[in-house]
Design a protein around this motif. Structure first.
Motif, PDB file in Angstrom:
ATOM      1  N   MET A   1      36.531  13.844 -56.063  1.00  0.00           N
ATOM      2  CA  MET A   1      35.454  13.663 -54.857  1.00  0.00           C
ATOM      3  C   MET A   1      35.235  15.117 -53.637  1.00  0.00           C
ATOM      4  SD  MET A   1      34.698   9.780 -53.112  1.00  0.00           S
ATOM      5  CE  MET A   1      34.538   9.301 -54.339  1.00  0.00           C
ATOM      6  N   SER A   2      33.704  15.464 -53.445  1.00  0.00           N
ATOM      7  CA  SER A   2      33.804  16.243 -52.787  1.00  0.00           C
ATOM      8  C   SER A   2      33.816  15.125 -50.924  1.00  0.00           C
ATOM      9  CB  SER A   2      32.194  17.035 -52.485  1.00  0.00           C
ATOM     10  OG  SER A   2      30.520  16.030 -52.362  1.00  0.00           O
ATOM     11  N   ALA A   3      33.837  15.974 -49.977  1.00  0.00           N
ATOM     12  CA  ALA A   3      33.588  15.692 -48.293  1.00  0.00           C
ATOM     13  C   ALA A   3      32.899  15.078 -48.477  1.00  0.00           C
ATOM     14  CB  ALA A   3      33.928  16.947 -47.605  1.00  0.00           C
ATOM     15  N   SER A   4      31.582  15.649 -48.916  1.00  0.00           N
ATOM     16  CA  SER A   4      30.123  15.085 -48.523  1.00  0.00           C
ATOM     17  C   SER A   4      30.046  13.756 -49.233  1.00  0.00           C
ATOM     18  CB  SER A   4      28.877  15.558 -48.913  1.00  0.00           C
ATOM     19  OG  SER A   4      27.874  15.014 -48.353  1.00  0.00           O
ATOM     20  N   GLU A   5      30.891  13.699 -50.331  1.00  0.00           N
ATOM     21  CA  GLU A   5      30.232  12.054 -51.912  1.00  0.00           C
ATOM     22  C   GLU A   5      31.357  11.147 -50.441  1.00  0.00           C
ATOM     23  OE1 GLU A   5      29.642  14.209 -55.435  1.00  0.00           O
ATOM     24  OE2 GLU A   5      31.962  13.959 -54.922  1.00  0.00           O
ATOM     25  N   LEU A   6      32.698  11.266 -50.631  1.00  0.00           N
ATOM     26  CA  LEU A   6      33.139  10.715 -49.873  1.00  0.00           C
ATOM     27  C   LEU A   6      32.989   9.809 -48.496  1.00  0.00           C
ATOM     28  CD1 LEU A   6      36.314   9.674 -49.108  1.00  0.00           C
ATOM     29  CD2 LEU A   6      37.278  11.451 -48.518  1.00  0.00           C
ATOM     30  N   LEU A   7      31.864  11.192 -47.660  1.00  0.00           N
ATOM     31  CA  LEU A   7      31.449  10.266 -46.290  1.00  0.00           C
ATOM     32  C   LEU A   7      30.620   9.404 -46.398  1.00  0.00           C
ATOM     33  CD1 LEU A   7      30.927  10.170 -43.680  1.00  0.00           C
ATOM     34  CD2 LEU A   7      29.164  12.105 -43.826  1.00  0.00           C
ATOM     35  N   GLN A   8      29.977   9.719 -47.391  1.00  0.00           N
ATOM     36  CA  GLN A   8      28.922   8.494 -48.275  1.00  0.00           C
ATOM     37  C   GLN A   8      29.459   6.864 -48.455  1.00  0.00           C
ATOM     38  OE1 GLN A   8      25.359   8.616 -47.353  1.00  0.00           O
ATOM     39  NE2 GLN A   8      26.163   9.970 -46.654  1.00  0.00           N
ATOM     40  N   HIS A   9      30.592   7.307 -49.146  1.00  0.00           N
ATOM     41  CA  HIS A   9      31.413   6.580 -49.680  1.00  0.00           C
ATOM     42  C   HIS A   9      31.834   5.191 -48.445  1.00  0.00           C
ATOM     43  CE1 HIS A   9      34.000   4.115 -52.083  1.00  0.00           C
ATOM     44  NE2 HIS A   9      35.545   4.376 -50.992  1.00  0.00           N
ATOM     45  N   LEU A  10      32.244   6.034 -48.246  1.00  0.00           N
ATOM     46  CA  LEU A  10      33.044   5.774 -46.531  1.00  0.00           C
ATOM     47  C   LEU A  10      31.944   4.912 -45.632  1.00  0.00           C
ATOM     48  CD1 LEU A  10      35.344   7.678 -45.077  1.00  0.00           C
ATOM     49  CD2 LEU A  10      35.800   5.924 -46.752  1.00  0.00           C
ATOM     50  N   ILE A  11      30.599   5.386 -45.810  1.00  0.00           N
ATOM     51  CA  ILE A  11      29.679   5.423 -45.147  1.00  0.00           C
ATOM     52  C   ILE A  11      29.224   3.252 -45.496  1.00  0.00           C
ATOM     53  CG2 ILE A  11      27.336   4.559 -44.633  1.00  0.00           C
ATOM     54  CD1 ILE A  11      28.060   7.130 -43.501  1.00  0.00           C
ATOM     55  N   ARG A  12      29.300   3.333 -46.601  1.00  0.00           N
ATOM     56  CA  ARG A  12      28.956   2.372 -47.582  1.00  0.00           C
ATOM     57  C   ARG A  12      29.765   0.946 -47.727  1.00  0.00           C
ATOM     58  NH1 ARG A  12      27.267   6.430 -51.575  1.00  0.00           N
ATOM     59  NH2 ARG A  12      29.815   5.619 -52.391  1.00  0.00           N
ATOM     60  N   ILE A  13      31.350   1.845 -47.454  1.00  0.00           N
ATOM     61  CA  ILE A  13      32.538   0.555 -47.410  1.00  0.00           C
ATOM     62  C   ILE A  13      33.333   0.370 -46.363  1.00  0.00           C
ATOM     63  CG2 ILE A  13      32.822   1.271 -50.197  1.00  0.00           C
ATOM     64  CD1 ILE A  13      35.377   2.263 -49.004  1.00  0.00           C
ATOM     65  N   HIS A  14      32.297   0.489 -45.265  1.00  0.00           N
ATOM     66  CA  HIS A  14      33.244   0.626 -44.410  1.00  0.00           C
ATOM     67  C   HIS A  14      33.301  -0.858 -43.089  1.00  0.00           C
ATOM     68  CE1 HIS A  14      29.173   1.034 -42.216  1.00  0.00           C
ATOM     69  NE2 HIS A  14      29.174   0.341 -40.896  1.00  0.00           N
ATOM     70  N   ASP A  15      32.533  -1.372 -43.371  1.00  0.00           N
ATOM     71  CA  ASP A  15      32.091  -3.064 -43.359  1.00  0.00           C
ATOM     72  C   ASP A  15      33.560  -3.914 -43.689  1.00  0.00           C
ATOM     73  OD1 ASP A  15      30.298  -2.599 -40.961  1.00  0.00           O
ATOM     74  OD2 ASP A  15      28.734  -3.296 -42.296  1.00  0.00           O
ATOM     75  N   GLU A  16      33.059  -3.712 -44.897  1.00  0.00           N
ATOM     76  CA  GLU A  16      33.961  -5.065 -45.925  1.00  0.00           C
ATOM     77  C   GLU A  16      35.715  -3.807 -46.404  1.00  0.00           C
ATOM     78  OE1 GLU A  16      31.146  -3.200 -47.085  1.00  0.00           O
ATOM     79  OE2 GLU A  16      30.076  -4.744 -46.926  1.00  0.00           O
ATOM     80  N   GLN A  17      35.710  -3.283 -46.117  1.00  0.00           N
ATOM     81  CA  GLN A  17      37.329  -2.122 -45.954  1.00  0.00           C
ATOM     82  C   GLN A  17      37.164  -1.277 -44.823  1.00  0.00           C
ATOM     83  OE1 GLN A  17      38.099  -0.653 -49.693  1.00  0.00           O
ATOM     84  NE2 GLN A  17      35.839  -1.228 -50.323  1.00  0.00           N
ATOM     85  N   PRO A  18      37.406  -2.021 -43.957  1.00  0.00           N
ATOM     86  CA  PRO A  18      37.231  -0.930 -42.568  1.00  0.00           C
ATOM     87  C   PRO A  18      38.898  -0.441 -42.190  1.00  0.00           C
ATOM     88  CG  PRO A  18      37.849  -3.239 -41.444  1.00  0.00           C
ATOM     89  CD  PRO A  18      37.359  -2.888 -43.079  1.00  0.00           C
ATOM     90  N   ASP A  19      40.070  -0.685 -42.853  1.00  0.00           N
ATOM     91  CA  ASP A  19      40.491   0.051 -42.302  1.00  0.00           C
ATOM     92  C   ASP A  19      40.868   0.760 -43.498  1.00  0.00           C
ATOM     93  OD1 ASP A  19      41.841  -1.382 -40.615  1.00  0.00           O
ATOM     94  OD2 ASP A  19      42.808  -3.442 -42.148  1.00  0.00           O
TER      95      ASP A  19
END
Length: 301
Positions: A1-19
């Motif tokens: 996973m590229s850095a850009s793809e990882l960032l988009q993934h974290l933006i999607r999950i940050h509410d449900e998986q903040p840690d």
């Protein structure tokens, strides 16, 4: 996973998986393959996760200070400026201000955008008695033309500030001054989106007005805003999710006005649209639906 793809993934999950999202941030800041265009989004996520959610502004600024800022755009500079300000790093604030000014920004617009960024970052935690006067003063600044060229940014900031304030349990809905300031801010969001956004932004600005008016039990204003938003959808295209939430605010206002038959018709129309909503959206809708049918307590206005 590229850095850009990882960032988009974290933006999607940050509410449900903040840690999990927070743990990945240091690696992303150091990632050599993160595109320059993604740095403002990463800076937003750092401020949101560490500063706003955890109150760790020193930690947020320590991370952001590692980003390459030589070619930073105004959005990235604003996020960094807010983090450095709330972390209490005066020397960094002066350095960022100098850099922003060297890029062609005027002092007045820098101070306005930073003030708005700080207000957005603190509006969920700072005492309302301290925050609302500063918000009112900031609204007064908009009359002198300082906001020129920043319509979309200010629309987003005002939208976020008002949305957060409306969720606060300590909001004094019977306080006329509180109502006046937050209503002005919601109208500011609508005004800026009117200049910078498309019709979807426009109808969502009406939704914010409906939310605000109904939160303060200003039922005629809430009904008018909900109907305006629904009219924009009808005139421009299909937007089932937004339509359902606007219908709930229409129902809420109608029930508040004692017009139960019209309120129930709007409520049932919203439920019909929501029948196809997925599991990620349904809990939010159901919470709003319960609020729409709840008998309002007197606000004392």
């Amino acid at each position: 996973m590229s850095a850009s793809e990882l960032l988009q993934h974290l933006i999607r999950i940050h509410d449900e998986q903040p840690d999990e999202a927070a743990e990945q941030l240091p690696g992303l800041v150091k990632a050599a393959d993160l595109p320059t265009a993604d740095r403002p989004k990463l800076a937003w996520l750092v401020n949101h996760m560490l500063g706003e959610k955890r109150g760790d502004w020193r930690g947020a600024w320590t991370l952001l200070d590692k980003l390459p800022l030589e070619d930073a755009n105004q959005t990235l500079l604003r996020h960094c400026f807010v983090a450095a300000t709330l972390a209490g790093d005066a020397l960094a604030v002066w350095r960022l201000e100098r850099q922003w000014r060297s890029a062609g920004a005027q002092d007045a617009e820098i101070h306005l955008l930073v003030r708005m960024g700080v207000l957005q970052s603190l509006c969920g935690t700072v005492r309302l008695s301290s925050l609302l006067p500063i918000l009112a003063e900031t609204l007064d600044l908009l009359d002198d033309g300082t906001a020129s060229g920043h319509d979309a940014t200010l629309a987003m900031l005002f939208n976020n500030i008002v949305s957060t304030l409306l969720e606060r349990e300590d909001l004094e809905t019977g306080n006329a001054v509180c109502w006046a300031v937050i209503w002005r801010a919601a109208n500011a969001a609508r005004s800026f989106w009117g200049r910078a956004g498309n019709w979807v932004n426009h109808e969502r600005a009406e939704y914010l007005l409906a939310l605000t008016a109904n939160r303060f039990q200003r039922w005629p204003a809430g009904l008018a805003a909900a109907d305006e938003g629904l009219g924009l959808i009808a005139a421009n295209g299909e937007e089932a999710v937004d339509q359902a939430f606007l219908l709930l605010e229409r129902a809420r206002a109608m029930f508040g006005l004692g017009r139960d038959e019209g309120g129930m018709a709007a409520y049932e129309a919203a439920q019909a649209l929501a029948a196809s909503f997925g599991s990620s959206l349904r809990p939010w809708f159901d919470g709003c639906a319960r609020r729409a049918k709840k008998k309002p307590a007197l606000a004392g206005l």
